[in-house]
Design a protein around this motif. Structure first.
Motif, PDB file in Angstrom:
ATOM      1  N   PRO A 115       0.793  -1.237   0.000  1.00  0.00           N
ATOM      2  CA  PRO A 115       0.000   0.000   0.000  1.00  0.00           C
ATOM      3  C   PRO A 115       0.821   1.280   0.000  1.00  0.00           C
ATOM      4  CG  PRO A 115      -0.924  -1.577   1.557  1.00  0.00           C
ATOM      5  CD  PRO A 115       0.369  -2.161   1.073  1.00  0.00           C
ATOM      6  N   GLY A 116       1.859   1.366   0.843  1.00  0.00           N
ATOM      7  CA  GLY A 116       2.648   2.593   0.922  1.00  0.00           C
ATOM      8  C   GLY A 116       3.255   2.996  -0.411  1.00  0.00           C
ATOM      9  N   PRO A 117       4.069   2.117  -1.025  1.00  0.00           N
ATOM     10  CA  PRO A 117       4.641   2.461  -2.336  1.00  0.00           C
ATOM     11  C   PRO A 117       3.589   2.762  -3.403  1.00  0.00           C
ATOM     12  CG  PRO A 117       5.792   0.589  -1.382  1.00  0.00           C
ATOM     13  CD  PRO A 117       4.626   0.859  -0.497  1.00  0.00           C
ATOM     14  N   LEU A 118       2.474   2.026  -3.394  1.00  0.00           N
ATOM     15  CA  LEU A 118       1.422   2.273  -4.387  1.00  0.00           C
ATOM     16  C   LEU A 118       0.848   3.674  -4.254  1.00  0.00           C
ATOM     17  CD1 LEU A 118      -0.697  -1.020  -4.608  1.00  0.00           C
ATOM     18  CD2 LEU A 118       0.710   0.001  -6.398  1.00  0.00           C
ATOM     19  N   VAL A 119       0.574   4.086  -3.022  1.00  0.00           N
ATOM     20  CA  VAL A 119       0.010   5.418  -2.794  1.00  0.00           C
ATOM     21  C   VAL A 119       1.019   6.492  -3.169  1.00  0.00           C
ATOM     22  CG1 VAL A 119      -0.836   7.017  -1.041  1.00  0.00           C
ATOM     23  CG2 VAL A 119      -1.576   4.644  -1.008  1.00  0.00           C
ATOM     24  N   ALA A 120       2.287   6.279  -2.841  1.00  0.00           N
ATOM     25  CA  ALA A 120       3.323   7.255  -3.196  1.00  0.00           C
ATOM     26  C   ALA A 120       3.472   7.364  -4.710  1.00  0.00           C
ATOM     27  CB  ALA A 120       4.651   6.859  -2.555  1.00  0.00           C
ATOM     28  N   ILE A 121       3.414   6.246  -5.409  1.00  0.00           N
ATOM     29  CA  ILE A 121       3.476   6.252  -6.873  1.00  0.00           C
ATOM     30  C   ILE A 121       2.316   7.051  -7.445  1.00  0.00           C
ATOM     31  CG2 ILE A 121       3.176   4.779  -8.917  1.00  0.00           C
ATOM     32  CD1 ILE A 121       4.794   2.633  -7.366  1.00  0.00           C
ATOM     33  N   ASP A 122       1.130   6.847  -6.875  1.00  0.00           N
ATOM     34  CA  ASP A 122      -0.060   7.561  -7.336  1.00  0.00           C
ATOM     35  C   ASP A 122       0.066   9.060  -7.044  1.00  0.00           C
ATOM     36  OD1 ASP A 122      -2.943   7.501  -8.282  1.00  0.00           O
ATOM     37  OD2 ASP A 122      -3.234   8.331  -6.281  1.00  0.00           O
ATOM     38  N   ALA A 123       0.528   9.404  -5.838  1.00  0.00           N
ATOM     39  CA  ALA A 123       0.626  10.814  -5.436  1.00  0.00           C
ATOM     40  C   ALA A 123       1.673  11.564  -6.253  1.00  0.00           C
ATOM     41  CB  ALA A 123       0.954  10.915  -3.952  1.00  0.00           C
ATOM     42  N   LEU A 124       2.767  10.902  -6.565  1.00  0.00           N
ATOM     43  CA  LEU A 124       3.874  11.552  -7.272  1.00  0.00           C
ATOM     44  C   LEU A 124       3.805  11.336  -8.779  1.00  0.00           C
ATOM     45  CD1 LEU A 124       6.758  10.606  -4.793  1.00  0.00           C
ATOM     46  CD2 LEU A 124       5.458  12.724  -4.893  1.00  0.00           C
ATOM     47  N   ASP A 125       2.766  10.614  -9.222  1.00  0.00           N
ATOM     48  CA  ASP A 125       2.588  10.333 -10.653  1.00  0.00           C
ATOM     49  C   ASP A 125       3.831   9.675 -11.245  1.00  0.00           C
ATOM     50  OD1 ASP A 125       1.071  10.257 -12.961  1.00  0.00           O
ATOM     51  OD2 ASP A 125       1.762  12.216 -13.680  1.00  0.00           O
ATOM     52  N   ALA A 126       4.385   8.725 -10.494  1.00  0.00           N
ATOM     53  CA  ALA A 126       5.584   8.011 -10.938  1.00  0.00           C
ATOM     54  C   ALA A 126       5.202   6.792 -11.771  1.00  0.00           C
ATOM     55  CB  ALA A 126       6.415   7.581  -9.727  1.00  0.00           C
ATOM     56  N   ASN A 127       6.146   6.290 -12.535  1.00  0.00           N
ATOM     57  CA  ASN A 127       5.934   5.093 -13.348  1.00  0.00           C
ATOM     58  C   ASN A 127       6.118   3.858 -12.468  1.00  0.00           C
ATOM     59  OD1 ASN A 127       7.062   2.755 -15.073  1.00  0.00           O
ATOM     60  ND2 ASN A 127       6.200   4.128 -16.605  1.00  0.00           N
ATOM     61  N   GLY A 185       2.375  13.360  -0.137  1.00  0.00           N
ATOM     62  CA  GLY A 185       1.526  14.503  -0.411  1.00  0.00           C
ATOM     63  C   GLY A 185       2.265  15.820  -0.292  1.00  0.00           C
ATOM     64  N   LEU A 186       3.151  15.909   0.686  1.00  0.00           N
ATOM     65  CA  LEU A 186       3.903  17.144   0.909  1.00  0.00           C
ATOM     66  C   LEU A 186       4.904  17.426  -0.206  1.00  0.00           C
ATOM     67  CD1 LEU A 186       4.521  16.882   4.750  1.00  0.00           C
ATOM     68  CD2 LEU A 186       3.321  18.745   3.606  1.00  0.00           C
ATOM     69  N   THR A 190      11.465  10.539 -15.271  1.00  0.00           N
ATOM     70  CA  THR A 190      10.761   9.324 -14.835  1.00  0.00           C
ATOM     71  C   THR A 190      11.541   8.589 -13.753  1.00  0.00           C
ATOM     72  OG1 THR A 190       9.781   9.064 -17.031  1.00  0.00           O
ATOM     73  CG2 THR A 190       9.791   7.126 -15.604  1.00  0.00           C
ATOM     74  N   SER A 191      12.853   8.478 -13.942  1.00  0.00           N
ATOM     75  CA  SER A 191      13.666   7.741 -12.980  1.00  0.00           C
ATOM     76  C   SER A 191      13.763   8.477 -11.647  1.00  0.00           C
ATOM     77  CB  SER A 191      15.074   7.493 -13.543  1.00  0.00           C
ATOM     78  OG  SER A 191      15.717   8.720 -13.843  1.00  0.00           O
ATOM     79  N   HIS A 192      13.864   9.796 -11.664  1.00  0.00           N
ATOM     80  CA  HIS A 192      14.006  10.547 -10.422  1.00  0.00           C
ATOM     81  C   HIS A 192      12.686  10.623  -9.657  1.00  0.00           C
ATOM     82  CE1 HIS A 192      18.160  12.427 -10.307  1.00  0.00           C
ATOM     83  NE2 HIS A 192      18.177  11.663 -11.373  1.00  0.00           N
ATOM     84  N   ALA A 193      11.561  10.635 -10.372  1.00  0.00           N
ATOM     85  CA  ALA A 193      10.263  10.568  -9.694  1.00  0.00           C
ATOM     86  C   ALA A 193      10.128   9.225  -8.973  1.00  0.00           C
ATOM     87  CB  ALA A 193       9.131  10.753 -10.700  1.00  0.00           C
ATOM     88  N   ALA A 194      10.599   8.157  -9.622  1.00  0.00           N
ATOM     89  CA  ALA A 194      10.573   6.828  -8.985  1.00  0.00           C
ATOM     90  C   ALA A 194      11.487   6.804  -7.762  1.00  0.00           C
ATOM     91  CB  ALA A 194      11.013   5.762  -9.997  1.00  0.00           C
ATOM     92  N   LEU A 195      12.648   7.447  -7.866  1.00  0.00           N
ATOM     93  CA  LEU A 195      13.563   7.494  -6.723  1.00  0.00           C
ATOM     94  C   LEU A 195      12.982   8.302  -5.562  1.00  0.00           C
ATOM     95  CD1 LEU A 195      17.013   7.999  -8.517  1.00  0.00           C
ATOM     96  CD2 LEU A 195      16.174   5.932  -7.387  1.00  0.00           C
ATOM     97  N   LEU A 196      12.176   9.328  -5.876  1.00  0.00           N
ATOM     98  CA  LEU A 196      11.515  10.091  -4.812  1.00  0.00           C
ATOM     99  C   LEU A 196      10.507   9.214  -4.075  1.00  0.00           C
ATOM    100  CD1 LEU A 196      11.183  12.758  -3.348  1.00  0.00           C
ATOM    101  CD2 LEU A 196       9.553  13.488  -5.114  1.00  0.00           C
ATOM    102  N   VAL A 197       9.802   8.368  -4.813  1.00  0.00           N
ATOM    103  CA  VAL A 197       8.898   7.394  -4.176  1.00  0.00           C
ATOM    104  C   VAL A 197       9.680   6.506  -3.214  1.00  0.00           C
ATOM    105  CG1 VAL A 197       7.457   5.350  -4.587  1.00  0.00           C
ATOM    106  CG2 VAL A 197       7.241   7.352  -6.073  1.00  0.00           C
ATOM    107  N   LEU A 198      10.829   6.017  -3.669  1.00  0.00           N
ATOM    108  CA  LEU A 198      11.638   5.120  -2.838  1.00  0.00           C
ATOM    109  C   LEU A 198      12.225   5.854  -1.637  1.00  0.00           C
ATOM    110  CD1 LEU A 198      13.531   3.132  -5.635  1.00  0.00           C
ATOM    111  CD2 LEU A 198      11.480   2.453  -4.378  1.00  0.00           C
TER     112      LEU A 198
END
Length: 465
Positions: free
Chosen positions: A181-193, A389-390, A400-408
């Motif tokens: 759930p956590g990573p999924l929500v972060a991916i959705d919030a940050l519009d990551a791939n 969210g913040l 795309t890669s840096h948005a994914a790294l922000l999720v992580l």
């Protein structure tokens, strides 16, 4: 509610709900988070209610009209649940099929049969990582604890030498790898791939779990040398089954959604042409919904039917898997509402200004915010949702890669130093028969190592990509 009215609601919520300055917004954010923390820690209120009240408090402190705050919260809740709710449900079904059919036990027994001596901690981290892919953390612990206790007792191992690698495998999967759930929500919030996040998450997870698991377990075993508590060895789920799925079929079922999502990400990178026939196919089968749905449908045969489950029993397993996730869905939804309230209040711009003025890298800022909320609330999921969210506006101009790294980075921060306000802390303490001090020396330190090491590798990847 019609789709048109949902779209209108989302459009209305996208407008700023307040014109407060940065100082007032900063106070409002701190006050809103403080309300959530106090409600969860002091009044022991459910996180869903705490996040709902905290969102309303945030809007009020920011000077927004109550009606606007409610619109923002409900729009965020709806969009989050629609984005990740089905994925969480499908993951729960797959996890329940894996547990009830004996597939999880089959994976455990097969790997343990080929491991021994010094290889045992490595076998435990491998088992936990595989089992932890489709399972929620708490379910994974319940499945793994009997194995950990039995292996430690029969092999005369220190409980920490066996237990820490298993806990590390489960925790890393929980914090960094979708479909949790956590990573999924972060991916959705940050519009990551999702596919790119999954691929980079695996790259970060491998060295992190090695350092926090088998390597750290050597030291943990010296600090806390205890034997498995006799009264805590429960019955394994598959002991009453006549037959279990094969190791190969179980492993293939677990890895099917991961392979499909990674295939989609690979084709997207290599082909990079939405009109290409191959990419059109992989976009469909590699989408999270179809990938997880395919795994569930395949699992009904490779797991359920292989264990000689009747159609009624499979249907019952699916039904039982959904009830326990109601609380998770509500927390995730309310977290999405809190996130949208933050964004619509103008907090995103405030974070952008703060990041620019203080020259704090976005990845580090996301990690620090998640760490602070994790320490305060004890919930990794709440920390991930709130931090995502913040920092969501920071991802707008990212690759795309840096948005994914922000999720992580947010996920890594959410795992930092689990202590007495975290339910996982008490779960580990009771199962392993430790006191509070011993749990802090082992479990809490392990969680901190995971968070810091993962962040170090995330920053390293950010320099290379």
């Amino acid at each position: 509610m019609t789709s048109l009215s949902v779209e209108m609601l989302a459009a209305d919520a996208a407008e700023p709900i307040t014109s407060a300055g940065n100082a007032q917004l900063g106070i409002a954010v701190l006050a809103g988070i403080a309300v959530i923390v106090l409600l969860i820690t002091k009044l022991k209120m459910h996180a869903f209610l705490a996040l709902t009240i905290g969102s309303l408090a945030l809007g009020s402190f920011a000077g927004a009209a109550p009606g606007d705050t409610i619109l923002s919260f409900t729009a965020g809740l709806g969009s989050t649940v629609s984005g990740v709710g089905v994925l969480i449900a499908l993951g729960a079904i797959l996890g329940k099929l894996l547990a009830d059919s004996g597939g999880a036990d089959q994976v455990v027994d097969t790997i343990l049969a080929k491991a021994g001596g010094r290889a045992m901690p490595w076998a435990m981290v491998l088992i936990a990582s595989i089992i932890g892919l489709p399972l929620f953390f708490e379910v994974g612990i319940v499945l793994m604890i009997p194995v950990v206790l039995l292996v430690a007792k029969r092999g005369n191992y220190s409980l920490m030498r066996i237990g820490i690698p298993a806990l590390a495998g489960l925790s890393v999967m929980h914090g960094l790898i979708p479909p949790h759930p956590g990573p999924l929500v972060a991916i959705d919030a940050l519009d990551a791939n999702l596919g790119v996040t999954l691929a980079l998450g695996v790259l970060v997870a491998i060295p992190t779990v090695i350092i926090a698991g088998p390597v750290f377990s050597r030291y943990a075993a010296r600090w806390v040398d205890i034997k498995p508590p006799e009264n805590m060895i429960p019955q394994r789920p598959s002991e009453d089954l006549e037959r279990r799925p094969s190791f190969g079929a179980t492993l293939a079922t677990i890895l099917l959604p991961v392979v499909l999502m990674l295939l989609n990400a690979l084709v997207e990178i290599v082909v990079d042409n939405p009109e290409n026939g191959l990419q059109k196919v992989t976009m469909v089968i590699g989408s999270p919904l179809i990938a997880l749905l395919a795994a569930v449908l395949v699992g009904m045969f490779t797991l359920g039917r292989a264990a000689r489950f009747t159609k009624d029993r499979i249907a019952g397993t699916v039904e039982k898997s959904l009830a326990p996730i109601a609380g998770i869905l509500l927390i995730v939804g309310a977290g999405g509402g809190f996130k949208q309230t933050l964004i619509d209040a103008g907090v995103g711009q405030m974070i952008l200004d703060f990041s620019e003025n203080w020259s704090i890298p976005a990845l580090l800022l996301g990690w620090l915010i998640a760490v602070a909320i994790r320490l305060a609330t004890g919930s990794a999921t709440v920390a991930t949702i709130s931090a995502a969210g913040l920092v969501a506006p920071l991802a707008a101009d990212m690759s795309t890669s840096h948005a994914a790294l922000l999720v992580l980075a947010v996920g890594a921060g959410s795992l930092f130093f689990s202590h007495v306000n975290d339910a996982g802390f008490w779960l580990v303490k009771e199962y392993f028969g430790m006191n509070v001090g011993q749990t802090i020396k082992t479990w809490s330190v392990m969680e901190t190592i995971i968070s810091v090491v993962a962040m170090a590798f995330i920053l390293l990847l950010s320099l290379l990509l």
